[in-house]
Enzyme design. Structure first.
Site, PDB file in Angstrom:
ATOM      1  N   GLY A  46      57.431  32.359  20.968  1.00  0.00           N
ATOM      2  CA  GLY A  46      56.123  31.769  20.738  1.00  0.00           C
ATOM      3  C   GLY A  46      55.720  30.895  21.910  1.00  0.00           C
ATOM      4  N   GLN A  51      51.424  24.154  26.121  1.00  0.00           N
ATOM      5  CA  GLN A  51      52.595  24.299  27.006  1.00  0.00           C
ATOM      6  C   GLN A  51      52.225  24.810  28.388  1.00  0.00           C
ATOM      7  OE1 GLN A  51      54.775  26.538  23.712  1.00  0.00           O
ATOM      8  NE2 GLN A  51      56.458  25.685  24.877  1.00  0.00           N
ATOM      9  N   CYS A  91      62.871  25.784  22.553  1.00  0.00           N
ATOM     10  CA  CYS A  91      61.486  25.722  23.017  1.00  0.00           C
ATOM     11  C   CYS A  91      61.473  25.988  24.516  1.00  0.00           C
ATOM     12  CB  CYS A  91      60.925  24.336  22.731  1.00  0.00           C
ATOM     13  SG  CYS A  91      59.233  24.099  23.278  1.00  0.00           S
ATOM     14  N   LEU A  92      60.489  26.773  24.960  1.00  0.00           N
ATOM     15  CA  LEU A  92      60.397  27.074  26.391  1.00  0.00           C
ATOM     16  C   LEU A  92      60.109  25.801  27.207  1.00  0.00           C
ATOM     17  CD1 LEU A  92      58.399  30.434  26.296  1.00  0.00           C
ATOM     18  CD2 LEU A  92      60.863  30.113  26.657  1.00  0.00           C
ATOM     19  N   HIS A 133      56.163  25.381  14.457  1.00  0.00           N
ATOM     20  CA  HIS A 133      56.562  24.871  15.773  1.00  0.00           C
ATOM     21  C   HIS A 133      55.380  24.936  16.758  1.00  0.00           C
ATOM     22  CE1 HIS A 133      59.720  24.685  19.133  1.00  0.00           C
ATOM     23  NE2 HIS A 133      58.600  25.000  19.772  1.00  0.00           N
ATOM     24  N   GLU A 134      54.697  26.088  16.796  1.00  0.00           N
ATOM     25  CA  GLU A 134      53.585  26.252  17.754  1.00  0.00           C
ATOM     26  C   GLU A 134      52.401  25.368  17.377  1.00  0.00           C
ATOM     27  OE1 GLU A 134      54.504  27.553  20.357  1.00  0.00           O
ATOM     28  OE2 GLU A 134      56.239  28.584  19.515  1.00  0.00           O
ATOM     29  N   HIS A 137      52.877  21.958  18.584  1.00  0.00           N
ATOM     30  CA  HIS A 137      52.548  21.811  20.020  1.00  0.00           C
ATOM     31  C   HIS A 137      51.064  21.478  20.193  1.00  0.00           C
ATOM     32  CE1 HIS A 137      56.074  22.775  22.368  1.00  0.00           C
ATOM     33  NE2 HIS A 137      56.272  23.928  21.769  1.00  0.00           N
TER      34      HIS A 137
HETATM   35 NI    NI Z   1      57.968  25.175  21.768  1.00  0.00          NI
END
Ligand code: NI
Length: 172
Positions: A46, A51, A91-92, A133-134, A137
């Protein structure tokens, strides 16, 4: 198409609250394509626009094993949540860190797709976790903020050190 650069915790821009998308136009569709490409290249499940330093309510998710089922969520809102589950998240924006987070087990979201069409989706399992989660963000929240202050401090130190080492390598 282009690969976008992903902000890394503790970058303060990750704590920006995203604004709703007024019109789903070609610029939003281009953003969605670039975000999808960036997510696949980084091997993530995701990615939220926050991000990649774009503060609009856009997220992409693909939890399929075949990595060819891109789901697009524009202006997504969770309208119902049910149950509780704990799972390990990564997480990226927080490379190399995985930890357990408690979330709702099932969620219902309302969103627009890349054509601007509204849809509603009931999700459970990994998709439900990923959606929460997204959407966090987009509210400016990174999953490590659910962890203890002590853990957050350690993660911050480690990632800052990592960034410094990478910079030193690039400058050398
Ligand atoms: Ni993330």
């Amino acid at each position: 198409m282009a690969l976008l650069s992903i902000l890394r915790f503790p970058d303060s821009r990750l704590h920006t609250k995203a604004a709703p998308v007024a019109v789903v136009d070609d610029s939003i569709r281009a953003l969605v394509r670039d975000m999808g490409e960036t997510m696949y290249a980084a091997d993530g499940v995701g990615l939220a626009a926050t991000q990649v330093n774009v503060h609009k309510r856009v997220a992409v998710i693909d939890v399929s094993e075949t990595r060819d089922q891109l789901r697009v969520f524009i202006n997504a809102e969770i309208v119902a949540r049910d149950g509780e589950c704990e799972s390990e998240e990564g997480c990226l924006s927080v490379p190399g860190v995985r930890d357990t987070v408690k979330r709702a087990e099932r969620v219902t979201v309302r969103a627009l797709d890349e054509r601007g069409e509204p849809f509603e989706l009931e999700a459970d399992g990994l998709l439900a976790v990923c959606l929460q989660h997204e959407l966090d963000h987009l509210e400016g929240k990174v999953f490590v903020q659910y962890l203890s202050r002590l853990k957050q401090g350690r993660i911050k130190t480690r990632l800052l050190k990592q960034a410094q080492e990478e910079k030193a390598k690039a400058d050398a």
